[in-house]
Structure formats: C-alpha cells, structure tokens
Design a protein around this motif. Sequence first.
Motif, PDB file in Angstrom:
ATOM      1  N   SER A 217       0.830  -1.205   0.000  1.00 41.90           N
ATOM      2  CA  SER A 217       0.000   0.000   0.000  1.00 41.90           C
ATOM      3  C   SER A 217       0.868   1.261   0.000  1.00 41.90           C
ATOM      4  CB  SER A 217      -0.952   0.004   1.195  1.00 41.90           C
ATOM      5  OG  SER A 217      -0.241  -0.011   2.426  1.00 41.90           O
ATOM      6  N   ALA A 218       2.017   1.208   0.667  1.00 41.85           N
ATOM      7  CA  ALA A 218       2.916   2.363   0.697  1.00 41.85           C
ATOM      8  C   ALA A 218       3.554   2.621  -0.659  1.00 41.85           C
ATOM      9  CB  ALA A 218       3.993   2.152   1.755  1.00 41.85           C
ATOM     10  N   LEU A 219       3.638   1.599  -1.483  1.00 40.09           N
ATOM     11  CA  LEU A 219       4.250   1.731  -2.809  1.00 40.09           C
ATOM     12  C   LEU A 219       3.265   2.239  -3.872  1.00 40.09           C
ATOM     13  CD1 LEU A 219       6.487  -1.467  -2.907  1.00 40.09           C
ATOM     14  CD2 LEU A 219       7.290   0.906  -2.892  1.00 40.09           C
ATOM     15  N   LYS A 220       2.027   2.455  -3.504  1.00 34.29           N
ATOM     16  CA  LYS A 220       1.015   2.909  -4.470  1.00 34.29           C
ATOM     17  C   LYS A 220       0.913   4.430  -4.456  1.00 34.29           C
ATOM     18  CE  LYS A 220      -1.744  -1.338  -4.286  1.00 34.29           C
ATOM     19  NZ  LYS A 220      -3.035  -1.951  -3.889  1.00 34.29           N
ATOM     20  N   HIS A 221       1.898   5.070  -5.071  1.00 34.54           N
ATOM     21  CA  HIS A 221       1.890   6.538  -5.113  1.00 34.54           C
ATOM     22  C   HIS A 221       0.786   7.014  -6.046  1.00 34.54           C
ATOM     23  CE1 HIS A 221       3.206  10.687  -5.629  1.00 34.54           C
ATOM     24  NE2 HIS A 221       3.906  10.523  -4.520  1.00 34.54           N
ATOM     25  N   PRO A 222       0.050   8.048  -5.646  1.00 31.41           N
ATOM     26  CA  PRO A 222      -1.101   8.486  -6.454  1.00 31.41           C
ATOM     27  C   PRO A 222      -0.732   9.236  -7.730  1.00 31.41           C
ATOM     28  CG  PRO A 222      -0.814   9.914  -4.544  1.00 31.41           C
ATOM     29  CD  PRO A 222       0.149   8.783  -4.371  1.00 31.41           C
ATOM     30  N   THR A 223       0.503   9.696  -7.853  1.00 33.61           N
ATOM     31  CA  THR A 223       0.851  10.540  -9.006  1.00 33.61           C
ATOM     32  C   THR A 223       2.033  10.010  -9.811  1.00 33.61           C
ATOM     33  OG1 THR A 223       0.111  12.500  -7.784  1.00 33.61           O
ATOM     34  CG2 THR A 223       1.478  12.880  -9.737  1.00 33.61           C
ATOM     35  N   TRP A 224       3.126   9.692  -9.124  1.00 29.78           N
ATOM     36  CA  TRP A 224       4.384   9.395  -9.805  1.00 29.78           C
ATOM     37  C   TRP A 224       4.720   7.906  -9.751  1.00 29.78           C
ATOM     38  CZ3 TRP A 224       6.085  13.537 -12.379  1.00 29.78           C
ATOM     39  CH2 TRP A 224       5.776  14.816 -11.888  1.00 29.78           C
ATOM     40  N   LYS A 225       5.338   7.412 -10.811  1.00 31.12           N
ATOM     41  CA  LYS A 225       5.885   6.066 -10.830  1.00 31.12           C
ATOM     42  C   LYS A 225       7.381   6.172 -10.620  1.00 31.12           C
ATOM     43  CE  LYS A 225       6.117   1.788 -13.516  1.00 31.12           C
ATOM     44  NZ  LYS A 225       5.777   1.127 -14.807  1.00 31.12           N
ATOM     45  N   MET A 226       7.859   5.682  -9.458  1.00 33.21           N
ATOM     46  CA  MET A 226       9.254   5.891  -9.073  1.00 33.21           C
ATOM     47  C   MET A 226       9.817   4.598  -8.499  1.00 33.21           C
ATOM     48  SD  MET A 226       8.640   9.561  -7.146  1.00 33.21           S
ATOM     49  CE  MET A 226       7.450   8.833  -6.003  1.00 33.21           C
ATOM     50  N   GLY A 227      11.094   4.649  -8.133  1.00 35.21           N
ATOM     51  CA  GLY A 227      11.726   3.507  -7.493  1.00 35.21           C
ATOM     52  C   GLY A 227      11.219   3.299  -6.074  1.00 35.21           C
ATOM     53  N   GLY A 228      11.594   2.159  -5.476  1.00 35.69           N
ATOM     54  CA  GLY A 228      11.071   1.763  -4.176  1.00 35.69           C
ATOM     55  C   GLY A 228      11.375   2.742  -3.063  1.00 35.69           C
ATOM     56  N   ARG A 229      12.654   3.139  -2.930  1.00 40.61           N
ATOM     57  CA  ARG A 229      13.002   3.990  -1.808  1.00 40.61           C
ATOM     58  C   ARG A 229      12.314   5.345  -1.866  1.00 40.61           C
ATOM     59  NH1 ARG A 229      17.970   7.631   0.231  1.00 40.61           N
ATOM     60  NH2 ARG A 229      16.964   8.173   2.194  1.00 40.61           N
ATOM     61  N   ILE A 230      12.348   5.995  -3.031  1.00 41.04           N
ATOM     62  CA  ILE A 230      11.748   7.324  -3.126  1.00 41.04           C
ATOM     63  C   ILE A 230      10.231   7.264  -2.974  1.00 41.04           C
ATOM     64  CG2 ILE A 230      11.586   7.306  -5.650  1.00 41.04           C
ATOM     65  CD1 ILE A 230      12.282  10.298  -5.570  1.00 41.04           C
ATOM     66  N   THR A 231       9.617   6.146  -3.380  1.00 36.33           N
ATOM     67  CA  THR A 231       8.168   6.012  -3.221  1.00 36.33           C
ATOM     68  C   THR A 231       7.797   5.889  -1.746  1.00 36.33           C
ATOM     69  OG1 THR A 231       8.045   4.918  -5.373  1.00 36.33           O
ATOM     70  CG2 THR A 231       6.135   4.693  -3.936  1.00 36.33           C
ATOM     71  N   ILE A 232       8.578   5.125  -0.988  1.00 34.63           N
ATOM     72  CA  ILE A 232       8.320   5.024   0.456  1.00 34.63           C
ATOM     73  C   ILE A 232       8.579   6.366   1.131  1.00 34.63           C
ATOM     74  CG2 ILE A 232       8.951   3.876   2.607  1.00 34.63           C
ATOM     75  CD1 ILE A 232       7.402   2.143   0.541  1.00 34.63           C
ATOM     76  N   ASP A 233       9.652   7.049   0.731  1.00 39.41           N
ATOM     77  CA  ASP A 233       9.924   8.373   1.295  1.00 39.41           C
ATOM     78  C   ASP A 233       8.797   9.354   0.988  1.00 39.41           C
ATOM     79  OD1 ASP A 233      12.307   7.715   2.504  1.00 39.41           O
ATOM     80  OD2 ASP A 233      13.571   8.421   0.866  1.00 39.41           O
ATOM     81  N   SER A 234       8.146   9.185  -0.150  1.00 32.87           N
ATOM     82  CA  SER A 234       6.994  10.030  -0.466  1.00 32.87           C
ATOM     83  C   SER A 234       5.805   9.687   0.423  1.00 32.87           C
ATOM     84  CB  SER A 234       6.619   9.877  -1.946  1.00 32.87           C
ATOM     85  OG  SER A 234       7.638  10.370  -2.767  1.00 32.87           O
ATOM     86  N   ALA A 235       5.662   8.398   0.758  1.00 34.12           N
ATOM     87  CA  ALA A 235       4.567   7.968   1.621  1.00 34.12           C
ATOM     88  C   ALA A 235       4.736   8.486   3.047  1.00 34.12           C
ATOM     89  CB  ALA A 235       4.464   6.445   1.617  1.00 34.12           C
ATOM     90  N   THR A 236       5.988   8.601   3.522  1.00 35.60           N
ATOM     91  CA  THR A 236       6.245   9.096   4.877  1.00 35.60           C
ATOM     92  C   THR A 236       6.391  10.623   4.914  1.00 35.60           C
ATOM     93  OG1 THR A 236       8.655   8.927   4.640  1.00 35.60           O
ATOM     94  CG2 THR A 236       7.482   6.967   5.473  1.00 35.60           C
ATOM     95  N   LEU A 237       6.453  11.250   3.746  1.00 40.48           N
ATOM     96  CA  LEU A 237       6.762  12.675   3.548  1.00 40.48           C
ATOM     97  C   LEU A 237       8.222  13.018   3.858  1.00 40.48           C
ATOM     98  CD1 LEU A 237       3.655  14.822   4.571  1.00 40.48           C
ATOM     99  CD2 LEU A 237       4.144  13.610   2.443  1.00 40.48           C
ATOM    100  N   MET A 238       9.059  11.993   4.106  1.00 39.70           N
ATOM    101  CA  MET A 238      10.488  12.257   4.260  1.00 39.70           C
ATOM    102  C   MET A 238      11.055  12.865   2.986  1.00 39.70           C
ATOM    103  SD  MET A 238      13.213  12.189   6.163  1.00 39.70           S
ATOM    104  CE  MET A 238      13.280  10.931   7.446  1.00 39.70           C
ATOM    105  N   ASN A 239      10.556  12.411   1.843  1.00 41.20           N
ATOM    106  CA  ASN A 239      11.040  12.951   0.574  1.00 41.20           C
ATOM    107  C   ASN A 239      10.839  14.461   0.505  1.00 41.20           C
ATOM    108  OD1 ASN A 239      12.078  12.449  -2.171  1.00 41.20           O
ATOM    109  ND2 ASN A 239      10.076  13.196  -2.811  1.00 41.20           N
ATOM    110  N   LYS A 240       9.719  14.936   1.045  1.00 41.04           N
ATOM    111  CA  LYS A 240       9.475  16.380   1.019  1.00 41.04           C
ATOM    112  C   LYS A 240      10.437  17.089   1.976  1.00 41.04           C
ATOM    113  CE  LYS A 240       7.220  16.997  -1.515  1.00 41.04           C
ATOM    114  NZ  LYS A 240       7.419  17.264  -2.974  1.00 41.04           N
ATOM    115  N   GLY A 241      10.799  16.428   3.059  1.00 43.47           N
ATOM    116  CA  GLY A 241      11.809  16.988   3.950  1.00 43.47           C
ATOM    117  C   GLY A 241      13.163  17.085   3.275  1.00 43.47           C
TER     118      GLY A 241
END
Length: 420
Positions: A217-241
């Motif tokens: 479920s964490a890998l199902k990004h609503p907008t972008w198709k990306m690699g595993g790590r960046i997709t999880i970071d997007s789910a936690t909002l760490m990527n935005k940090g």
Amino acid sequence: MEERRGIIVYGSTGSIGMQTLKVIDALRGRKEYDLVGLVCNGNIDTLEGQILVHRPRYAVVLDERKAAELASRIKGRSSTVIEGGEEAALRLCRSPLASLAVVATVGFSGLLPTIESIRSGKDVALANKETLVTAGSLVMKEAIRYDVELLPIDSEHSAIWQALEPAVHLGGERHSMIYHFARGGVENPIEKIILTASGGPFRGMKRGDLDGVSVESALKHPTWKMGGRITIDSATLMNKGFELIEAMRLFQIGADQVEVVVHPQSIMHSGVRLIDGNEIMVQSLPNMEMPIQYAITWPQRLPSHLPRLDLASKGQLSFQSPDIDTFDCLKLAIEAARRDGTAPAVLNGADEKAVELFLSHRIGYLDIGRMVRSALEEHRYVSKPTIEQIREADAWAREHVTRIYAEGLPGGRAARRVRA
C-alpha cells in the motif's frame, strides 16, 4: 546546428535515467548529444538494450561480475567498451569527452560521482537528492570553485528555478541564478519558497491508521511512478523533507523560508514568493521528462512533444498544510535542516537503511520515523563537517539503524517481534 555535447548518464537503468535517454531521442534534430557513457548498478538486462539502441562509447556496471557477463553478451554486437567497478565509474565521470553529467542514481552513492564530475569541469544535471541533502554546502562551493552549473531535475526544484530566473537580473552572464546565488553575486529576491507535495498514498490518515500498513500500500503513489526507496519516502513525507533541504542548498535560504503545501493534483510544481509579495508558480501536467529536458538543454528552452495542461478540464485545485504530527518524518527533516551540519547526513543514512528494512518486511511503517529519530538524537554532531565526516556520519547512521533493529527498537514492530 550547434556542436554536439558529450553527456554521461549515471544511473541509466533507473526511472530518471531511462527518461533522460527518451528525452535525448526526442530532441534529435534540434539538439544533439554524444552519449559518452552509461552507468548502472547491476541491471544488465536493461543496460544491454540501452547499449544496442543508443550506442554509448562506454558503459560501466558497478557490479564487476555482471560487467563481465554483459561484455560477453554484447561481444561482436556493439563497439561499446564495458567496464566494471566504482573506480571505472568515477573515471568515466572524469572523462574529457563529456561536458554534462546526469546523476540519476538514488541514495548516498550519488555524492562521489557528482563531486568527480564537478571537479572535472562538467555541469551536473542532478536528480540525486541525497547529494544536496548530505553535503549540499560543500557541493555548491565546489561548483563555484570549478565554474560549473548544478542544474536540478526534481520537478519541484526545477519549477522554483524556472520561476526565479526572470526575477533575477544576471547582467547577460552565461551562468544561472543558482550559480550566482551560491557565489553571492546577486541580490536574493526570495521571501519564501512554496514547496508542493502530493501527500502520498496515506494523505488524510492519522497516526493510528498507519500502524500496520503494508509495503504494497505504501508503494502505491497516487501521481508518480518511481523507485522503491523514493516512493516510500513520499509515503512518509520524508522525501518532502529532503526536498526542503535541497531548496535551502540550491537557493541559499534558511529552513524557515520554505513552506511545504500539500497539493494532491500535482499540477503546481512549486514556486516562490518574492520580497515584494508577488508569487510565481510553475504548473504543468506531471511528467518528469519536462524538468529533465529543461536541465539538459538550459540555457535554451526547446519545444517538447509532451501533452499540454488544460486547466478548465482539471476543475478545482486544492492546497492544505501537511500534518507533521502524523507524518513525523517531515518534522524530523525540518529539525535536521535547522540544525544542519552532520544532521542531514544522519537523517538520510538512517532513513535509507530503515526504508530498506521496511521494503524487506522486517519493520513496520511507523518504525521508519522511530529509527531516524533515534539516530538523530544519539549521533555525535559536527557543525561544519568535511566530506569525510559526512561519509562517516552516513555510515554511522546506517550502522545505528542496523543495531537497533537487531536489538529491537522500543515500541516498534521489531521490538515486539524480538520479545515474541
């Protein structure tokens, strides 16, 4: 037509690397590139296809065993020289045949290729956020020292860059405003950067809802198709940090001059509020080929084949503040940004290892933030680190996360498993 420009794509088999090659193909007839080299970690199936289609002069596989296998596969089918290992990849970054390096790999491993490319006089189109997160101040100083450009590929930072260029008077010089900001050569007109976020797959959920969410479920990004790590970071909002820290480095501002805004439609890709109160936002349909093209063709702006935005068909666009109590990784990133020094390197190293554990189903989603916080609280802080101290901080953070996983982090899934 202008002279062909030599280019290296570091991380050619990843999402950004593959899209970069697609953009280069689409530009033929308007801007020509000599593909000097491709680098990948170990995906030789994809790299083999890229070699046969794009005919680079060199290809490097970091996994030396797989490099030998690839060389055997293409023998007699291509004149591309195949090499293996990290040193071969860094030699390629130093090649005088190229003047532009696209660094598209994910993780801390992007730092050395970026540094080597800069020191060999190359402009760098950067999609590796960890480089700026962990060592951005030093990297920007190196870019000034070697008189090269650091050009962002992230859609958010590309949008900020594009919004700012018309607002900064450069006096006809060839350098970008990013270069001039880093050198201190122009007045910075930024009051605030508005950094947009989709909100990820768990937008609107509360912390109690997130305990036990699955990797899938964490890998199902609503907008972008990306690699595993960046997709999880997007789910936690760490990527935005991480992107907040990147913005600080690129545009020479403080952490409190960046405002994160959740924008689920991903049409507004970020922008700036200038010191006179005007705000400039950049919008388009979400497609990474657009910022890739701008980075590799700058200072030109060329036509693209990409679909255009029809605002009337999109209806209402919405914006809201992020819930940093629920998504505590963003809060941790803001804290690390304010502290600076080795804190961002520890933030990144701990997160990279924790996400690896989550993707392998060994810890829970909420354990990621717990592990990162533990690393930030316990590391030996250095306020003005060298590159070597940054590398040491990164390695320590990974080891710390590995150790607390083995011991069982208090309150986390790993701890419950150990006690069971």
